[in-house]
Design a protein around this motif. Sequence first.
Motif, PDB file in Angstrom:
ATOM      1  N   GLU A   1      -1.109   4.395 -15.946  1.00 15.64           N
ATOM      2  CA  GLU A   1      -0.809   3.610 -14.742  1.00 15.64           C
ATOM      3  C   GLU A   1       0.115   2.425 -15.012  1.00 15.64           C
ATOM      4  O   GLU A   1      -0.100   1.318 -14.505  1.00 15.64           O
TER       5      GLU A   1
ATOM      6  N   THR B   1      -7.012  -1.506  -4.247  1.00 13.12           N
ATOM      7  CA  THR B   1      -6.158  -2.492  -4.906  1.00 13.12           C
ATOM      8  C   THR B   1      -5.481  -3.400  -3.888  1.00 13.12           C
ATOM      9  O   THR B   1      -5.420  -4.630  -4.063  1.00 13.12           O
ATOM     10  N   THR B   2      -4.973  -2.805  -2.814  1.00 10.04           N
ATOM     11  CA  THR B   2      -4.315  -3.594  -1.769  1.00 10.04           C
ATOM     12  C   THR B   2      -5.290  -4.590  -1.151  1.00 10.04           C
ATOM     13  O   THR B   2      -4.930  -5.756  -0.899  1.00 10.04           O
TER      14      THR B   2
ATOM     15  N   HIS C   1      -2.842   9.739  -4.434  1.00 10.86           N
ATOM     16  CA  HIS C   1      -3.955   8.798  -4.297  1.00 10.86           C
ATOM     17  C   HIS C   1      -4.938   9.395  -3.286  1.00 10.86           C
ATOM     18  O   HIS C   1      -5.064   8.934  -2.157  1.00 10.86           O
TER      19      HIS C   1
ATOM     20  N   GLN D   1       3.178  -3.468 -10.710  1.00 10.95           N
ATOM     21  CA  GLN D   1       3.221  -3.897  -9.304  1.00 10.95           C
ATOM     22  C   GLN D   1       2.111  -4.903  -9.010  1.00 10.95           C
ATOM     23  O   GLN D   1       2.314  -5.878  -8.271  1.00 10.95           O
TER      24      GLN D   1
ATOM     25  N   ASP E   1       3.838   1.627  -1.058  1.00 10.45           N
ATOM     26  CA  ASP E   1       4.500   1.771  -2.354  1.00 10.45           C
ATOM     27  C   ASP E   1       3.551   2.397  -3.376  1.00 10.45           C
ATOM     28  O   ASP E   1       3.923   3.338  -4.089  1.00 10.45           O
ATOM     29  N   LEU E   2       2.320   1.879  -3.460  1.00  9.37           N
ATOM     30  CA  LEU E   2       1.360   2.459  -4.408  1.00  9.37           C
ATOM     31  C   LEU E   2       1.064   3.906  -4.052  1.00  9.37           C
ATOM     32  O   LEU E   2       0.972   4.766  -4.936  1.00  9.37           O
ATOM     33  N   HIS E   3       0.909   4.171  -2.757  1.00  8.69           N
ATOM     34  CA  HIS E   3       0.570   5.537  -2.345  1.00  8.69           C
ATOM     35  C   HIS E   3       1.677   6.517  -2.716  1.00  8.69           C
ATOM     36  O   HIS E   3       1.400   7.668  -3.068  1.00  8.69           O
TER      37      HIS E   3
ATOM     38  N   TYR F   1       0.824  -1.209   0.000  1.00  6.56           N
ATOM     39  CA  TYR F   1       0.000   0.000   0.000  1.00  6.56           C
ATOM     40  C   TYR F   1       0.861   1.264   0.000  1.00  6.56           C
ATOM     41  O   TYR F   1       0.612   2.208  -0.767  1.00  6.56           O
TER      42      TYR F   1
ATOM     43  N   THR G   1       1.931   1.068 -11.767  1.00  3.53           N
ATOM     44  CA  THR G   1       0.955   0.469 -10.860  1.00  3.53           C
ATOM     45  C   THR G   1       0.526  -0.904 -11.362  1.00  3.53           C
ATOM     46  O   THR G   1       0.460  -1.875 -10.596  1.00  3.53           O
TER      47      THR G   1
ATOM     48  N   ASP H   1      -5.530   3.164  -4.054  1.00  4.01           N
ATOM     49  CA  ASP H   1      -4.422   2.326  -3.595  1.00  4.01           C
ATOM     50  C   ASP H   1      -4.890   1.334  -2.536  1.00  4.01           C
ATOM     51  O   ASP H   1      -4.442   0.185  -2.492  1.00  4.01           O
TER      52      ASP H   1
ATOM     53  N   PHE I   1      -7.416   1.671  -9.780  1.00  2.20           N
ATOM     54  CA  PHE I   1      -6.065   1.956  -9.288  1.00  2.20           C
ATOM     55  C   PHE I   1      -5.429   3.225  -9.835  1.00  2.20           C
ATOM     56  O   PHE I   1      -4.212   3.419  -9.705  1.00  2.20           O
TER      57      PHE I   1
END
Length: 417
Positions: free
Chosen positions: A35, A119-120, A111, A41, A24-26, A22, A38, A116, A80
């Motif tokens: 994307e 997705t997590t 985000h 990942q 990392d995406l944020h 999370y 993203t 994010d 995402f």
Amino acid sequence: MTDISTLLATATTDLEWQGEFYRDLHSHPELSMQEQRTAAQIKTKLADFNCDVVDNIGGYGIIAIFRNGEGPTAVMRADFDALPVEEATGVEFASVAEGITPQGIRTKLMHACGHDMHTTALLGACAILDDHREHWRGTFVALFQPSEENGAGALAMVNDGLAHLMPQPDVVFGQHIGPGAAGTVMSMSGPALAAADTIRIRIFGRSSHGSMPHLSIDPTFVAAMVVVRLQGIVGREVPPSEFAVVTVGTLSSGNSNNTIPATADLVLNCRTYSDEVKHHLYQAIERVVRAECAASGCLQDPIFEYTDHAPLTDNSPEVFAKVRPQFDAVFGADSLDGSPWTASEDFSQVPRAFGAPYLYWMVGATPRPQWEAAVAANRVVEDIPSNHMSTFLPDFTPTVTAATRAACTAVLSYLAR
């Protein structure tokens, strides 16, 4: 049938990775249709599971198909993409990323809508369901959708052959985090999100020098009268028991102080919970605009352009009746009655494309002490950061736990042995 609440309470699946994933995406948000990182990942994490992955659907869209014998097919969707917002949360993993909008403008990214987290949580549900296949049968499809913020991603996936890439679903699920005590799950039957459209209107007048208004047909004046008259549509033509919003987002005309321009442009945002109300609303808007143009003697009919369409999210009563008792069993007092949200999104394009019933719910993301204090002081609007704000940040542990379990609960309501 498998006791879903017991399964989720005793599941030993390792979800410690969710925190790092999370963050990392944020820290690396990307705009709609951009994307690439993203998506990479997500695919890297999906490689940990026993599933078939199809990617690059309608852009960077991904589906992961978990086959587990004969049975129904349940789809769970997460979006995402991120927003052109400069983050102000102050956390150590706050985004400092920048991007370029489709208009060529460099902007900070964040985000700020919680995608994010969506997705997590869906990847966490993948982990649990993959780990505990003995408790369910059928097919589970995890659908990761790009480009929700511009309302284009779901339909792009559909138009790119989604129906030929996955089994016909028996049910489709979606969820969204937002203001509310972190860890609560808010579900409802019927309208959950408003239908929305952008209406761009061009009014044609006749240009003249500012000192000679009698030679002009002033489109700015016409546009101003339209703005006033539009407010009467909701107040006088929509029943008080129904919901509708007509917002004039922009009004633009002219380039100098001494020239009456030839055209004026209006951009409207309209929202409803009923297709019947929507159709009446749009007919009334066109009627008012045309009448004001005629009243001022405009020599050319106005032009209407409908864009940024988001369909009504209208939860299927039969799906709600099947899933809500399971939410109650899993979440207890934290399973709450939801209420329609005036926001809009494109989630329902997926079940509509398949003719499948669906359910969409909200998960609270506000730290509980903050939420309870704001409710007690009647200051929720003033004190609680909401989606798209630069300070919006979910309380991670209770929010990701609830969102992960809610996704599993909904899917297992149909697939549990």
